[in-house]
Motif scaffolding. Sequence first.
Motif, PDB file in Angstrom:
ATOM      1  N   ILE A 211       0.842  -1.203   0.000  1.00  0.00           N
ATOM      2  CA  ILE A 211       0.000   0.000   0.000  1.00  0.00           C
ATOM      3  C   ILE A 211       0.877   1.253   0.000  1.00  0.00           C
ATOM      4  CG2 ILE A 211      -1.742   1.323   1.259  1.00  0.00           C
ATOM      5  CD1 ILE A 211      -2.814  -1.264   2.374  1.00  0.00           C
TER       6      ILE A 211
ATOM      7  N   GLU B  17       0.497   5.082   0.548  1.00  0.00           N
ATOM      8  CA  GLU B  17      -0.470   6.082   1.016  1.00  0.00           C
ATOM      9  C   GLU B  17       0.134   7.459   0.824  1.00  0.00           C
ATOM     10  OE1 GLU B  17      -2.656   5.438   4.656  1.00  0.00           O
ATOM     11  OE2 GLU B  17      -2.409   7.547   5.182  1.00  0.00           O
TER      12      GLU B  17
ATOM     13  N   LEU C 198      -7.363   1.948  -6.395  1.00  0.00           N
ATOM     14  CA  LEU C 198      -7.258   3.244  -5.732  1.00  0.00           C
ATOM     15  C   LEU C 198      -8.241   3.253  -4.568  1.00  0.00           C
ATOM     16  CD1 LEU C 198      -6.087   6.222  -5.972  1.00  0.00           C
ATOM     17  CD2 LEU C 198      -8.310   6.787  -6.934  1.00  0.00           C
ATOM     18  N   GLU C 199      -7.765   3.655  -3.408  1.00  0.00           N
ATOM     19  CA  GLU C 199      -8.659   3.807  -2.258  1.00  0.00           C
ATOM     20  C   GLU C 199      -8.559   5.242  -1.760  1.00  0.00           C
ATOM     21  OE1 GLU C 199      -8.316  -0.793  -0.661  1.00  0.00           O
ATOM     22  OE2 GLU C 199      -7.834   0.835   0.717  1.00  0.00           O
ATOM     23  N   GLN C 200      -9.720   5.843  -1.503  1.00  0.00           N
ATOM     24  CA  GLN C 200      -9.732   7.210  -0.976  1.00  0.00           C
ATOM     25  C   GLN C 200     -10.253   7.172   0.448  1.00  0.00           C
ATOM     26  OE1 GLN C 200     -12.173   8.201  -4.440  1.00  0.00           O
ATOM     27  NE2 GLN C 200     -10.996  10.093  -4.579  1.00  0.00           N
ATOM     28  N   GLY C 201      -9.498   7.751   1.357  1.00  0.00           N
ATOM     29  CA  GLY C 201      -9.901   7.735   2.757  1.00  0.00           C
ATOM     30  C   GLY C 201     -10.245   9.128   3.247  1.00  0.00           C
ATOM     31  N   LYS C 202     -11.340   9.214   4.017  1.00  0.00           N
ATOM     32  CA  LYS C 202     -11.741  10.482   4.631  1.00  0.00           C
ATOM     33  C   LYS C 202     -11.946  10.227   6.103  1.00  0.00           C
ATOM     34  CE  LYS C 202     -14.057  13.027   1.012  1.00  0.00           C
ATOM     35  NZ  LYS C 202     -13.143  14.170   1.041  1.00  0.00           N
ATOM     36  N   ALA C 203     -11.288  11.050   6.929  1.00  0.00           N
ATOM     37  CA  ALA C 203     -11.423  10.852   8.367  1.00  0.00           C
ATOM     38  C   ALA C 203     -12.416  11.853   8.930  1.00  0.00           C
ATOM     39  CB  ALA C 203     -10.070  11.020   9.039  1.00  0.00           C
ATOM     40  N   MET C 204     -12.968  11.504  10.082  1.00  0.00           N
ATOM     41  CA  MET C 204     -13.915  12.379  10.776  1.00  0.00           C
ATOM     42  C   MET C 204     -13.264  13.729  11.110  1.00  0.00           C
ATOM     43  SD  MET C 204     -17.008  11.985  12.057  1.00  0.00           S
ATOM     44  CE  MET C 204     -17.987  13.239  12.873  1.00  0.00           C
ATOM     45  N   ASP C 205     -11.951  13.720  11.291  1.00  0.00           N
ATOM     46  CA  ASP C 205     -11.269  14.970  11.638  1.00  0.00           C
ATOM     47  C   ASP C 205     -11.052  15.870  10.424  1.00  0.00           C
ATOM     48  OD1 ASP C 205      -9.193  13.793  10.255  1.00  0.00           O
ATOM     49  OD2 ASP C 205      -7.988  13.340  12.020  1.00  0.00           O
ATOM     50  N   GLY C 206     -11.572  15.458   9.258  1.00  0.00           N
ATOM     51  CA  GLY C 206     -11.496  16.323   8.082  1.00  0.00           C
ATOM     52  C   GLY C 206     -10.280  16.061   7.206  1.00  0.00           C
ATOM     53  N   THR C 207      -9.366  15.192   7.662  1.00  0.00           N
ATOM     54  CA  THR C 207      -8.206  14.899   6.829  1.00  0.00           C
ATOM     55  C   THR C 207      -8.561  13.818   5.802  1.00  0.00           C
ATOM     56  OG1 THR C 207      -7.427  13.261   8.396  1.00  0.00           O
ATOM     57  CG2 THR C 207      -6.545  15.477   8.628  1.00  0.00           C
TER      58      THR C 207
ATOM     59  N   ALA D 200      -6.750  11.123   2.539  1.00  0.00           N
ATOM     60  CA  ALA D 200      -5.547  10.559   1.931  1.00  0.00           C
ATOM     61  C   ALA D 200      -5.967   9.616   0.811  1.00  0.00           C
ATOM     62  CB  ALA D 200      -4.742   9.796   2.980  1.00  0.00           C
TER      63      ALA D 200
ATOM     64  N   GLN E 206      -4.793   6.021  -1.338  1.00  0.00           N
ATOM     65  CA  GLN E 206      -3.934   4.847  -1.235  1.00  0.00           C
ATOM     66  C   GLN E 206      -3.921   4.113  -2.565  1.00  0.00           C
ATOM     67  OE1 GLN E 206      -4.039   3.484   3.382  1.00  0.00           O
ATOM     68  NE2 GLN E 206      -5.244   2.292   1.962  1.00  0.00           N
TER      69      GLN E 206
ATOM     70  N   VAL F  34      -3.257   0.509  -3.794  1.00  0.00           N
ATOM     71  CA  VAL F  34      -3.144  -0.833  -3.221  1.00  0.00           C
ATOM     72  C   VAL F  34      -2.782  -1.810  -4.331  1.00  0.00           C
ATOM     73  CG1 VAL F  34      -4.342  -2.646  -1.954  1.00  0.00           C
ATOM     74  CG2 VAL F  34      -4.886  -0.243  -1.524  1.00  0.00           C
TER      75      VAL F  34
ATOM     76  N   SER G 280     -10.362   8.654  15.342  1.00  0.00           N
ATOM     77  CA  SER G 280     -11.209   9.266  14.323  1.00  0.00           C
ATOM     78  C   SER G 280     -11.797   8.192  13.427  1.00  0.00           C
ATOM     79  CB  SER G 280     -10.374  10.239  13.481  1.00  0.00           C
ATOM     80  OG  SER G 280     -11.147  10.747  12.424  1.00  0.00           O
ATOM     81  N   ALA G 281     -13.122   8.273  13.209  1.00  0.00           N
ATOM     82  CA  ALA G 281     -13.755   7.353  12.260  1.00  0.00           C
ATOM     83  C   ALA G 281     -13.200   7.637  10.870  1.00  0.00           C
ATOM     84  CB  ALA G 281     -15.259   7.554  12.278  1.00  0.00           C
ATOM     85  N   TYR G 282     -13.308   6.641   9.991  1.00  0.00           N
ATOM     86  CA  TYR G 282     -12.650   6.748   8.685  1.00  0.00           C
ATOM     87  C   TYR G 282     -13.517   6.038   7.655  1.00  0.00           C
ATOM     88  CZ  TYR G 282      -8.276   7.276   5.967  1.00  0.00           C
ATOM     89  OH  TYR G 282      -7.313   7.672   5.069  1.00  0.00           O
ATOM     90  N   LEU G 283     -13.648   6.644   6.500  1.00  0.00           N
ATOM     91  CA  LEU G 283     -14.375   5.977   5.414  1.00  0.00           C
ATOM     92  C   LEU G 283     -13.390   5.753   4.273  1.00  0.00           C
ATOM     93  CD1 LEU G 283     -17.455   5.344   4.271  1.00  0.00           C
ATOM     94  CD2 LEU G 283     -16.851   7.270   2.818  1.00  0.00           C
TER      95      LEU G 283
ATOM     96  N   ASP H 186     -13.150   4.531   0.382  1.00  0.00           N
ATOM     97  CA  ASP H 186     -13.826   4.231  -0.879  1.00  0.00           C
ATOM     98  C   ASP H 186     -12.895   3.437  -1.764  1.00  0.00           C
ATOM     99  OD1 ASP H 186     -16.442   5.132  -1.752  1.00  0.00           O
ATOM    100  OD2 ASP H 186     -15.792   7.077  -0.962  1.00  0.00           O
TER     101      ASP H 186
ATOM    102  N   GLU I  96     -20.274   9.542   8.645  1.00  0.00           N
ATOM    103  CA  GLU I  96     -19.525   8.680   7.715  1.00  0.00           C
ATOM    104  C   GLU I  96     -20.444   8.149   6.612  1.00  0.00           C
ATOM    105  OE1 GLU I  96     -16.211   8.506   7.752  1.00  0.00           O
ATOM    106  OE2 GLU I  96     -16.486   9.947   9.370  1.00  0.00           O
TER     107      GLU I  96
ATOM    108  N   GLU J 232     -18.054  18.401   3.851  1.00  0.00           N
ATOM    109  CA  GLU J 232     -18.104  18.152   5.300  1.00  0.00           C
ATOM    110  C   GLU J 232     -19.365  18.767   5.923  1.00  0.00           C
ATOM    111  OE1 GLU J 232     -16.278  16.178   6.964  1.00  0.00           O
ATOM    112  OE2 GLU J 232     -14.661  15.836   5.541  1.00  0.00           O
TER     113      GLU J 232
ATOM    114  N   MET K 236     -12.669  22.699  11.517  1.00  0.00           N
ATOM    115  CA  MET K 236     -13.776  22.112  12.276  1.00  0.00           C
ATOM    116  C   MET K 236     -14.603  23.192  12.958  1.00  0.00           C
ATOM    117  SD  MET K 236     -12.774  18.328  13.418  1.00  0.00           S
ATOM    118  CE  MET K 236     -14.357  18.099  14.116  1.00  0.00           C
TER     119      MET K 236
ATOM    120  N   ARG L 214     -16.931  24.420  10.350  1.00  0.00           N
ATOM    121  CA  ARG L 214     -18.056  23.481  10.164  1.00  0.00           C
ATOM    122  C   ARG L 214     -19.091  23.638  11.276  1.00  0.00           C
ATOM    123  NH1 ARG L 214     -14.812  17.975   9.593  1.00  0.00           N
ATOM    124  NH2 ARG L 214     -16.775  17.141  10.345  1.00  0.00           N
TER     125      ARG L 214
END
Lengths: 90, 459
Positions: free
Chosen positions: A8, A10, A32-41, A43, A45, A47, B63-66, B68, B173, B253, B329, B332
């Motif tokens: 991977i 990243e 291709l993997e797209q990651g979105k975190a709750m903290d707004g960041t 990235a 990947q 794979v 932090s939760a993470y999604l 795709d 999420e 967001e 944040m 938001r």
Amino acid sequence: MEKLNELIVEAEPRAQELFEAFIKESAEAAFLEQGKAMDGTSAVQLVIENAPQISVALAALIGTLQRRRLRFSIRRDGIELAIDGAAGAG
Amino acid sequence: MGSPCIWSTKWSQRRAASHSDLCDLSEVRSEVADILRQLLMRTIRGPKPPHLLFELITSKRQSAYLIDRGDQAVILYDLSQSMALKRLLDFVEADRPYDEIAKLYAACAGLSVADESPALCAALLSMPVPQEGEYLHNLGDLLAHYQAFKATLPGLMFEWKSSLVDGYLLAHEMAHFLWKHPDELMTRLKSGAESAFEYALGQVCYENQPNFADIAQHWGELPKGPEELEKLRRDLVNRRRSHEAKRNHLIEEIACDAYALLMVSVIHMSVWQPKTDDYEAVLEGYLRFAQTFFLIVALSDLHQAMIRRAKHSVASGIETEKPADIADMHFRKMALIYSMTGNAMTCLPERLRQVEAFPTVLQGVQSVIVGLKDSFGALIAIPVTRLIRAQLLAFERQPKPAIHSEQPWHQKLAVAFGRDRPPLTYTESAVNALIGSAEGSPDSHTSRRGRRPRSASRR
């Protein structure tokens, strides 16, 4: 956990185009993997499944990431590989 | 017969394992995943999307993470984030003094940098807290904030905190998944988020307002010299530039927060909505819900902000220029007020639910929520931020102590997660491994429930 010999790369979202080009041109099973975190960041990947070794195409990609000063990291089966010039992404 | 519900594949399990660096997932009670999947289903309008997967993780990142992957996506639900937020709500509900909340935030921030800086992690996990917080406001204003905050607390929906916190994180999420596969509701929320973005920009970046100096000086409460005012104006210009550059990201967001706000309010409608035709009573009920939701978002905002500050300290030092996205944040959070107004409008009878009514309802929602925001800022956010910043600065300036443990956080997490919360999430052996045995732990006395809150004058 099943071992898949999964590699991977990243990186920050700006690397997405490079990853997409790699997937299009490479014969390897790559996603291709797209990651979105709750903290707004976020990235992206790249794979590569069943990657036997770092291929020529991948070495070229790493070179491009380094030249463009994009932050990235590489993990094989969860273990981070030391690559010269690779800053930890994310 | 529909297709069977598949929540997990080998691919998603691998991602969950690689994102779980706090606790072995096998140590998590299996019923927890069942409960959370049921709650997630309640945030979805309609059947489960066939390509949506769900996994639990326990990460130092909190932090939760999604993720795709083509037409598949997995929600990685972070139990450490959920547990920290619920414990923060416990403290607020019990009217605990700021120092316990500060300890918890410091522990969370320390945990997030455990790999990059074990010494800072150890320092933050045992951060000393002075009895008196470094508040921004004078005593009179502080007491006024405290009285207002205390008067608000009994009306908030603390007894539903588990489903409110988990519902918020899960629905947010879920909304990211829907952003790529939009239904009618998400399309509507996208459009609303654009207006909310403009509203938040006007609220946060007020440098062009004719009464800029008044706002900056809190109408005389916090006098500033001409140089300070000019620096603030430049900061706001930079911040506006940064928000505008990330407009699309922020709008996504904001739409995801609006989705979470809506779905969590629907799930809890029987709790906040009185059975009456009196629309004022219904509106009042909604505002109670909105205040509770806002409090959760504010606690979450501060949680992530303290983590970012710890990471910033490790990366470049706390006094260097902050990363441009550090205030995202907060932005938001302000946009949420606009989204809340849209929902509050639906509480009005049809004859009053006209476009012209929106500014009046916005003003009403704004005054209730901003009142809570200001009290939260004065009593919690400001002293906690100042304390942790001072700790980071002191750590940077002192010689670094040697760390003998490979995992400085190991057995010290009671300060972050407490002893009474984990049974819902981890097995007993995992709890003991993380936070230490119940007997004889040096921090056990600070984490037990039932400690009497201090009086207002101590805050």
